[in-house]
Each structure stands twice: as C-alpha cells, then as structure tokens.
Design an enzyme around this catalytic site. Structure first.
Site, mmCIF file in Angstrom:
data_model
loop_
_atom_site.group_PDB
_atom_site.id
_atom_site.type_symbol
_atom_site.label_atom_id
_atom_site.label_comp_id
_atom_site.label_asym_id
_atom_site.label_seq_id
_atom_site.Cartn_x
_atom_site.Cartn_y
_atom_site.Cartn_z
ATOM 1 N N ASN A 178 -52.418 -22.130 -37.995
ATOM 2 C CA ASN A 178 -51.947 -21.516 -39.420
ATOM 3 C C ASN A 178 -50.486 -21.536 -39.710
ATOM 4 O O ASN A 178 -49.895 -22.456 -39.086
ATOM 5 C CB ASN A 178 -52.444 -20.070 -39.463
ATOM 6 C CG ASN A 178 -52.994 -19.858 -40.952
ATOM 7 O OD1 ASN A 178 -52.203 -19.847 -41.764
ATOM 8 N ND2 ASN A 178 -54.275 -20.046 -41.086
ATOM 9 N N HIS A 190 -50.483 -25.466 -38.553
ATOM 10 C CA HIS A 190 -51.432 -25.723 -37.250
ATOM 11 C C HIS A 190 -50.777 -26.733 -36.354
ATOM 12 O O HIS A 190 -51.301 -27.714 -36.051
ATOM 13 C CB HIS A 190 -52.655 -26.651 -37.858
ATOM 14 C CG HIS A 190 -53.799 -25.744 -38.459
ATOM 15 N ND1 HIS A 190 -53.714 -24.462 -38.300
ATOM 16 C CD2 HIS A 190 -54.482 -25.919 -39.531
ATOM 17 C CE1 HIS A 190 -54.868 -23.647 -38.828
ATOM 18 N NE2 HIS A 190 -55.063 -24.668 -40.089
ATOM 19 N N HIS A 228 -60.983 -25.140 -34.554
ATOM 20 C CA HIS A 228 -61.040 -25.350 -36.164
ATOM 21 C C HIS A 228 -62.454 -25.885 -36.480
ATOM 22 O O HIS A 228 -62.501 -26.761 -37.484
ATOM 23 C CB HIS A 228 -59.848 -26.209 -36.685
ATOM 24 C CG HIS A 228 -59.646 -25.982 -38.176
ATOM 25 N ND1 HIS A 228 -60.366 -26.035 -39.169
ATOM 26 C CD2 HIS A 228 -58.452 -25.396 -38.521
ATOM 27 C CE1 HIS A 228 -59.881 -25.747 -40.333
ATOM 28 N NE2 HIS A 228 -58.747 -25.041 -39.978
ATOM 29 N N GLU A 244 -61.765 -18.878 -37.232
ATOM 30 C CA GLU A 244 -60.575 -19.301 -36.390
ATOM 31 C C GLU A 244 -60.161 -18.109 -35.775
ATOM 32 O O GLU A 244 -59.244 -17.430 -36.280
ATOM 33 C CB GLU A 244 -59.639 -19.956 -37.463
ATOM 34 C CG GLU A 244 -60.231 -21.233 -37.902
ATOM 35 C CD GLU A 244 -59.169 -21.606 -39.075
ATOM 36 O OE1 GLU A 244 -57.964 -21.854 -38.634
ATOM 37 O OE2 GLU A 244 -59.573 -21.576 -40.227
HETATM 38 C C1 GAL Z 1 -57.223 -23.400 -42.233
HETATM 39 C C2 GAL Z 1 -56.166 -22.886 -43.241
HETATM 40 C C3 GAL Z 1 -56.325 -23.430 -44.543
HETATM 41 C C4 GAL Z 1 -56.232 -25.099 -44.653
HETATM 42 C C5 GAL Z 1 -57.148 -25.366 -43.525
HETATM 43 C C6 GAL Z 1 -57.332 -27.095 -43.230
HETATM 44 O O1 GAL Z 1 -56.998 -22.797 -41.067
HETATM 45 O O2 GAL Z 1 -56.323 -21.260 -43.312
HETATM 46 O O3 GAL Z 1 -55.377 -22.937 -45.409
HETATM 47 O O4 GAL Z 1 -55.044 -25.412 -44.314
HETATM 48 O O5 GAL Z 1 -56.942 -24.802 -42.260
HETATM 49 O O6 GAL Z 1 -57.311 -27.714 -44.292
#
Ligand code: GAL
Length: 345
Positions: A80, A106, A176, A310
């Site tokens: 995140n 991430h 993810h 997640e």
């Molecule tokens: C999630 C995040 C979202 C977006 C996604 C990837 O974990 O909370 O805001 O970034 O990943 O597209």
C-alpha cells in the site's frame, strides 16, 4: 500434496518464468509463478463437484509485465501507500520511488511483484527466496526473505512470509490476489457475501492515504460484522467510499495471532473462503481501478470483477506512530502467515 513445475514463459529481458502446480489429494490445485510469487490459479471444488478457478490472472508473462493491478502478486517491501514516498528512521530521511500520484505504492516501480524469485520445492511447501539489496527502491538495508505456499488436503492455502535485515528498515508484505468465487472472468463480485471481523477501519483521504483517524464501522457502509452482499452499500453517499471509488480501505482486525478474520461466500458456486491471518489489518479492495483488460483463457476483466483481501499492517504506518510499527531491526525475525480456506456452503 504434489508439486509439478514447468516453464511458463520469459520476461521481456529474457529471464525464464516457471509455473508450479500444487495439487492436493482431492485433485484441487493452486498454480504459482516464480515471477512475483504470483498466485496464478486457485482451482477448488464447487457445489456440483467440479473445479472452479477463483483467482484472476493472465495467460502470459508479457501481460503480467505490461498490466497494472498487481494480479496475484506478492507485494513489498511495503504494501500500500507511503505518503510522498518519504519517511524518517533513526533521524535519517529516506526517499522512495514514487509511482502513485505523489505517493509510493506497493514497493515502488520495481517492487517484489516484478522479481523472479529463487525456488525450492520441499515435501510440504513451495519456498521462494530473494534478497532485496540496500537502497532497493530507496529502502534501507539488505532484506533476506522467503515466501512459502502450501495447499493441504483441507483445501487450505497457506502463505507464509519470513524476513531478516542487516539494518533498521520497514517491512509490510501482502498478497494481491483478486478472488472471484463465481469463477474468474465471470463478471463482478458484488453479489458475494462478505463478513469481516473488524469494528474499525482507517479513514482515507482522496488519494487513498490514511488520515490517521480510526473510525468505527457502526452505522456505516463499512460494517461487515454480519455478512452482507459486497454491492449492497457500495454506492452509498459516504465520503470514505467516494475517496476509494468503492471499498479500498484498511480494516482493523479483531484479535491477535492466526485467527479467522473474514468470510467470503458465493451463492452461485457454493464456494466459501475463510481468511485467516496473523496480520493486524486487511485492505478490502473491490477492484475499483481494474480497467478493462483480457484475463486468463480469453476472459475479460473490468471494475469489480474481483475482490482483494490484502492482509497487512496499516498503510503509511511510518507517518502514524499510533499504528502498529512496521520497523524491522537486525536480529528480529519478521514472520506473518495468511490462510485462505476453501469450503462449501
Ligand atoms: C490496492 C490499493 C488500490 C490500488 C490497487 C492496485 O491494494 O489499495 O488503491 O492501488 O492496489 O491497483
């Protein structure tokens, strides 16, 4: 449990990517790539006795490389967002790669989802390993990690993360995977029932970054303490939902240790997925930013066609001292476990 490996393809810079299929005694199986430790397929029995693949993914390495969205990937060094990609540790300022508006997301431009990991097949698990060097995407210290996956005869998928470092650093790992218990590529998950053991969640600003405020779920669309369809309140007039374009929030999980934290159910297939974890939070993300694209086996994916659960430490914890710490020190052993348990209704 048996493991079978084969070449899946090559990265654009010529690295071989392997696929490993872990099959249990029921014939149910999970497929994993050594690229990003990606969960590529999860095929579990449905109420008719056939297997349903409940995990979104792509048919080729090129699509995993080209697309955003982190489908199935192991995410780190820090899952995140980290606000402005900056933090201070022991009086030293660190600047991370910025890849989401003004923020770090991430793990940065080349997070662990882009790494081809070393692989070791043990009798009861598949173990991936990687060392992230000092300065990787701006993070301090060398970080030695293993990520292991097993899939037992109770249809329990166990993800286990271990890490040690040689300098104080920050660590927040997650996976993810986008789940669709109706079957990947069959449309949205808004009809799934979701239950989450969380009385509170962290408030986000309009960039999906925690403000630091912890809010009660009581009387809000974030109250999943009793199972309800994901789509029931998703369009409610609520500033937090608007900021996330749907659910994209860190729920503060009740209890400690490896415990049940969430249950996802498909009435269509009868598949029930219980999430268990040692982690303090779970980002419930309803694929609000999943733009149209081709999925596995010539399917189509778009917004809300999966849900990510997640399990993680809270986002941006480096800027909120009242959140559980994400600092890892030399001599400490980071260990987190998450299980996705598949049963039938
Ligand atoms: C999630 C995040 C979202 C977006 C996604 C990837 O974990 O909370 O805001 O970034 O990943 O597209």
């Amino acid at each position: 449990m048996s493991v079978f490996g084969k070449e899946f393809g090559k990265t654009s810079d010529g690295r071989t990517v392997n696929l490993y299929r872990i099959t249990n005694e029921n014939g149910a199986y999970v497929e994993v790539l050594d690229y990003g430790c990606i969960l590529h397929a999860i095929c579990v029995p449905n109420k008719d006795g056939a297997l349903t693949d409940v995990c979104l993914g792509y048919d080729t390495v090129a699509e995993y490389e080209a697309n955003d969205g982190y489908l199935g990937a192991f995410v780190g060094r820090h899952a995140n967002r980290i606000g402005e990609g900056k933090f201070t540790l022991n009086g030293v300022n660190y600047s991370l790669a910025v890849n989401n508006g003004p923020n770090h997301l991430h793990g940065g431009l080349k997070g662990f989802d882009r790494v081809v990991w070393g692989t070791c097949v043990a009798s009861d698990r598949l173990i991936f390993s990687h060392t992230s060097p000092d300065g990787d995407e701006g993070y301090p210290g060398n970080l030695m990690m293993t990520v292991s996956y097993s899939f037992d005869d109770t249809n329990t998928l166990t993800l286990s993360y271990d890490a040690v470092c040689d300098q104080d650093t920050v660590v927040n790992f997650t996976n993810h995977c986008y789940f669709n218990l109706n079957g990947q590529g069959t449309g949205t998950v808004t009809d799934h029932l979701l239950q989450v053991n969380a009385d509170e969640f962290t408030e986000n600003d309009e960039n999906c970054l925690p403000t630091g405020k912890i809010l009660s779920v009581e009387g809000t669309p974030f109250d999943f303490r009793k199972a309800k369809p994901i789509g029931r309140d998703i369009h409610a007039d609520d500033v937090n939902l608007k900021n996330g374009s749907g659910y994209d929030h860190n729920f503060i999980l009740s209890g400690e240790g490896l415990r049940d934290v969430a249950v996802l159910t498909s009435e269509k297939t009868g598949i029930v997925m219980t999430t268990r974890t040692t982690q303090p939070g779970v980002q419930v993300y309803t694929a609000n930013f999943l733009t149209d694209r081709r999925g596995k086996n010539d399917t189509h994916y778009g917004i809300r066609d999966g849900i990510c659960l997640e399990t993680q430490h809270y986002p941006d914890a480096v800027h909120h001292p009242h959140f559980p710490t994400v600092v890892l020190k030399p001599g400490e052993e980071y260990h987190q476990e998450t299980q996705y348990v598949f049963t039938l209704k």
